[in-house]
Design a protein around this motif. Structure first.
Motif, PDB file in Angstrom:
ATOM      1  N   ARG A 139      23.270 -17.424  29.116  1.00 52.43           N
ATOM      2  CA  ARG A 139      21.923 -18.062  28.947  1.00 52.43           C
ATOM      3  C   ARG A 139      22.140 -19.183  28.124  1.00 52.43           C
ATOM      4  O   ARG A 139      21.329 -20.118  28.234  1.00 52.43           O
ATOM      5  CB  ARG A 139      21.012 -17.036  28.252  1.00 52.43           C
ATOM      6  CG  ARG A 139      20.675 -15.538  28.805  1.00 52.43           C
ATOM      7  CD  ARG A 139      19.847 -14.818  28.214  1.00 52.43           C
ATOM      8  NE  ARG A 139      19.508 -13.595  28.778  1.00 52.43           N
ATOM      9  CZ  ARG A 139      18.844 -12.520  28.441  1.00 52.43           C
ATOM     10  NH1 ARG A 139      18.305 -12.689  26.879  1.00 52.43           N
ATOM     11  NH2 ARG A 139      18.492 -11.623  29.308  1.00 52.43           N
ATOM     12  N   VAL A 140      23.131 -19.448  27.519  1.00 50.26           N
ATOM     13  CA  VAL A 140      23.611 -20.530  26.846  1.00 50.26           C
ATOM     14  C   VAL A 140      23.424 -22.020  27.412  1.00 50.26           C
ATOM     15  O   VAL A 140      22.855 -22.800  27.317  1.00 50.26           O
ATOM     16  CB  VAL A 140      24.807 -20.586  25.876  1.00 50.26           C
ATOM     17  CG1 VAL A 140      25.183 -21.960  25.342  1.00 50.26           C
ATOM     18  CG2 VAL A 140      24.736 -19.467  24.825  1.00 50.26           C
ATOM     19  N   SER A 142      21.957 -22.386  30.610  1.00 44.58           N
ATOM     20  CA  SER A 142      20.617 -22.708  31.156  1.00 44.58           C
ATOM     21  C   SER A 142      19.649 -23.013  30.033  1.00 44.58           C
ATOM     22  O   SER A 142      19.075 -24.277  30.213  1.00 44.58           O
ATOM     23  CB  SER A 142      20.075 -21.542  31.546  1.00 44.58           C
ATOM     24  OG  SER A 142      20.712 -21.115  32.693  1.00 44.58           O
ATOM     25  N   VAL A 143      19.771 -22.506  28.744  1.00 44.91           N
ATOM     26  CA  VAL A 143      18.928 -23.226  27.653  1.00 44.91           C
ATOM     27  C   VAL A 143      19.566 -24.462  27.352  1.00 44.91           C
ATOM     28  O   VAL A 143      18.769 -25.554  27.004  1.00 44.91           O
ATOM     29  CB  VAL A 143      19.296 -22.289  26.401  1.00 44.91           C
ATOM     30  CG1 VAL A 143      18.498 -22.876  25.287  1.00 44.91           C
ATOM     31  CG2 VAL A 143      18.552 -21.025  26.769  1.00 44.91           C
ATOM     32  N   GLY A 144      20.808 -24.914  27.484  1.00 40.92           N
ATOM     33  CA  GLY A 144      21.089 -26.366  27.183  1.00 40.92           C
ATOM     34  C   GLY A 144      20.653 -27.246  28.158  1.00 40.92           C
ATOM     35  O   GLY A 144      20.047 -28.358  27.698  1.00 40.92           O
ATOM     36  N   LEU A 146      17.676 -26.815  29.820  1.00 41.20           N
ATOM     37  CA  LEU A 146      16.420 -27.106  29.442  1.00 41.20           C
ATOM     38  C   LEU A 146      16.141 -27.739  28.272  1.00 41.20           C
ATOM     39  O   LEU A 146      15.147 -28.666  28.113  1.00 41.20           O
ATOM     40  CB  LEU A 146      15.686 -25.671  29.100  1.00 41.20           C
ATOM     41  CG  LEU A 146      15.736 -24.553  30.281  1.00 41.20           C
ATOM     42  CD1 LEU A 146      15.124 -23.350  29.925  1.00 41.20           C
ATOM     43  CD2 LEU A 146      14.624 -25.203  31.121  1.00 41.20           C
ATOM     44  N   LEU A 147      16.983 -27.841  27.232  1.00 47.39           N
ATOM     45  CA  LEU A 147      16.983 -28.721  26.161  1.00 47.39           C
ATOM     46  C   LEU A 147      17.144 -30.089  26.311  1.00 47.39           C
ATOM     47  O   LEU A 147      16.158 -31.016  25.857  1.00 47.39           O
ATOM     48  CB  LEU A 147      18.189 -28.460  24.914  1.00 47.39           C
ATOM     49  CG  LEU A 147      18.051 -29.195  23.912  1.00 47.39           C
ATOM     50  CD1 LEU A 147      16.791 -29.111  23.009  1.00 47.39           C
ATOM     51  CD2 LEU A 147      19.231 -28.699  22.988  1.00 47.39           C
ATOM     52  N   ALA A 179      18.479 -25.297  35.254  1.00 43.25           N
ATOM     53  CA  ALA A 179      18.844 -24.307  34.447  1.00 43.25           C
ATOM     54  C   ALA A 179      18.664 -22.906  35.314  1.00 43.25           C
ATOM     55  O   ALA A 179      19.651 -22.091  35.233  1.00 43.25           O
ATOM     56  CB  ALA A 179      17.662 -24.121  33.445  1.00 43.25           C
ATOM     57  N   TYR A 183      22.173 -20.719  36.166  1.00 46.20           N
ATOM     58  CA  TYR A 183      22.085 -18.916  35.980  1.00 46.20           C
ATOM     59  C   TYR A 183      22.459 -18.265  37.015  1.00 46.20           C
ATOM     60  O   TYR A 183      23.135 -17.187  36.786  1.00 46.20           O
ATOM     61  CB  TYR A 183      20.759 -18.744  35.394  1.00 46.20           C
ATOM     62  CG  TYR A 183      20.512 -17.223  34.835  1.00 46.20           C
ATOM     63  CD1 TYR A 183      21.067 -17.090  33.557  1.00 46.20           C
ATOM     64  CD2 TYR A 183      19.978 -16.039  35.659  1.00 46.20           C
ATOM     65  CE1 TYR A 183      20.687 -15.785  33.008  1.00 46.20           C
ATOM     66  CE2 TYR A 183      19.959 -14.833  35.057  1.00 46.20           C
ATOM     67  CZ  TYR A 183      20.461 -14.910  33.821  1.00 46.20           C
ATOM     68  OH  TYR A 183      20.232 -13.444  33.418  1.00 46.20           O
TER      69      TYR A 183
END
Length: 576
Positions: A139-140, A142-144, A146-147, A179, A183
């Protein structure tokens, strides 16, 4: 309880343990070769290819998809909302003035291309890191992504020309797409392969051969290839739509017919340009005219919908003008040399063109504006571009009788888009950063004390008359001319004052007066030349000019910040 007689059979694949109820649990023994296989960083079936590499590849594909989707959404919003453009514009605004000056000196008019390539390179590296990280922490990554979408969205809506939160959509939608793709791809690296043969295997067989279920090779390759193809197609469609959106604007420019000026420019004197090989042409062609601005995407403004608003302090009659309103007015035509404040001594950011437009002083007078020397309340005119740029000009200079204009044409044709179509400001005698607003749409009368425009906020001067300068065009630096007569030639400028004399010095010898070409107007540069009896060896050629006020070009070297470079231009040559 029983005991083994003799050596223990370590080769047996099953070992037993007794649970609390006294029953034996049969647990598969992990073979040594399976332990080795699990410890390897590579993936089964792909010798030597580490899992991190495929994760990094997934990150790049996800980043590519995010940009492609963002490009498509930007076509529906506006091209300037693209994350690369928005972040690039924010980067330009945040860059210190000395760094900008360095970029212009080293990359010239390609500085914007270099910036965009740099942004893409940084994004590619970050995508690699996020993809590799996602292999272990799914998940890291995908979160990156999105950031970074959030960063792009904030940059887009905070741009000076942004008027709606819809500018955030390209970055947000693109980031979500990227993202999700990352994933899915990383999931294929950890999901078991499903095939007809694998589907018929029992649980005990899969447990006995866990390595073969560690990743879905076929699924990953299919997903990666599909993502690359789809992203390419989406990006191409986005670019095509962005291009199509500008075709109507291009058509509006093609339909513009510039009327004959009521006050035409006088013919250029026949001897304004000496016939010396290597010297700059007296009139700079549009394609060769320098361009220095902060716009990563050249604004394309439809002339039929363009409007100019004049308002502010001392404006008794605020007014709004259309493009046709300006065309119906009396037009003036003038030869005017423009100079960029970023032009180093001997630099290329100076050019001469024939401009046609409306006297700016006439428009201001109709709106009730008075010059400060006549009791006017405003001493600064702030012009605003459609891309949000603000440029401050002295009202006194605009209304002192010089040919300050809102230009509609350049060298006999409507303004090129990169030079400000449909309308731009041209004020002779002032550097461009305090006078030459392109794509202008708003004029506000105010004071220097109450408002700092874009460049002043970044450490540049509020007032910046063009300095007296000269340049050697030929011979070029490090040239190797033959011994004998060599023509030294170039240009000199002191807009709105005029050039009175140019002198050349060979090495440390005496100054020799050069022959001046005929002067067109005091608002244009002046060409000069001098024959030199060149002797073999290395030589330094130096030039200086004297303007019509009697001021001699200073030898003191200064940088472009805050109000333009100064110093003598020199070139070193070797005579063979």
């Amino acid at each position: 309880m029983g005991w083994w007689i003799g050596p223990r059979p370590f080769s047996h694949p099953i070992r037993s343990e007794t649970n609390p109820r006294g029953r034996q649990n049969r647990i598969p023994r992990v073979r040594d070769e399976e332990k080795d296989q699990r410890a390897r960083p590579g993936l089964p079936g792909l010798p030597g290819l580490p899992r991190l590499a495929l994760g990094a590849l997934s990150g790049v594909l996800a980043g590519f998809a995010a940009l492609a989707v963002a490009e498509l959404v930007a076509a529906a919003v506006r091209p300037q909302a693209s994350p690369v453009i928005a972040v690039g514009g924010a980067s330009i605004d945040a860059t210190p003035a000395p760094v900008k000056d360095w970029a212009i000196r080293h990359f010239g008019t390609d500085d914007k291309l270099v910036l965009q390539l740099g942004i893409l390179a940084v994004l590619a590296v970050l995508a690699l890191v996020l993809g590799a990280s996602a292999v272990r922490f799914r998940r890291v990554g995908s979160v990156g992504i999105l950031l970074f979408g959030v960063i792009g969205a904030v940059a887009a809506v905070s741009r000076p020309d942004s008027s709606s939160f819809t500018d955030a959509l390209p970055s947000v939608v693109g980031a979500v797409a990227g993202a999700l793709l990352l994933y899915v791809l990383v999931g294929r690296l950890t999901a078991p392969a499903r095939s007809e043969a694998a589907g018929s295997r029992t649980v005990s067989e899969e447990a006995a051969d866990p390595v073969s279920a560690r990743w879905d090779r076929r699924g990953f390759l299919l997903a990666a290839a599909s993502a690359a193809a789809a992203s390419t197609a989406v990006g191409a469609v986005g670019r095509s739509l962005n291009g199509a959106s500008g075709r109507g604007v291009v058509a509006s420019r093609a339909e513009v017919v510039l009327p004959l000026p009521g006050s035409p420019a006088r013919p250029v004197p026949r001897r304004a340009g000496p016939r010396v090989a290597g010297i700059s042409p007296f009139v700079t062609p549009n394609k060769d005219f320098y361009r220095v601005d902060t716009a990563l995407v050249v604004p394309k403004v439809d002339a039929t919908g363009w409007r100019l608003r004049i308002h502010g302090k001392g404006v008794r009659h605020p007014a709004t003008y259309s493009f046709d309103d300006l065309l119906r007015r009396e037009l003036i035509e003038r030869d005017i040399t423009l100079t960029c404040v970023s032009n180093e001594v001997g630099g290329p950011y100076v050019g001469n063109a024939r401009w046609i437009g409306v006297r700016l002083a006439d428009l201001l007078t109709e709106c009730g504006v008075k010059a400060p020397s006549r009791g006017g309340r405003a001493d600064q005119l702030v012009s605003r571009s459609v891309d949000g740029m603000t440029i401050g000009s002295p009202v006194e200079d605009i209304m002192d009788g010089r040919d300050a204009m809102l230009a509609l044409g350049m060298n006999g044709e409507p303004l090129p888009f990169e030079h400000g179509f449909p309308v731009r400001m041209v004020v002779p005698g002032l550097y461009g950063f305090v006078s030459a607003c392109k794509w202008i749409e708003d004029i506000e009368l105010t004071t220097f004390d109450s408002y700092d425009p874009y460049w002043v906020e970044r450490g540049w001067a509020r007032r910046a008359p063009v300095k007296t300068e000269s340049r050697i065009d030929t011979p070029k630096p490090f040239a190797r001319p033959k011994a004998g007569t060599v023509m030294i030639a170039g240009v000199a400028w002191a807009q709105h004052r005029g050039i009175d004399k140019v002198e050349v010095r060979i090495d440390d010898g005496a100054w020799q007066e050069a022959r001046l070409a005929a002067e067109d107007t005091r608002d244009t540069w002046r060409q000069w030349s001098i024959p030199w009896q060149a002797a073999r060896g290395g030589h330094t050629l130096t030039v200086r000019a004297t303007d019509r006020t009697g001021a001699v070009q200073t030898a003191e070297r200064t940088r472009t910040i805050p109000d333009g470079a100064s110093g003598w231009h020199s070139v070193v040559v070797t005579v063979d």
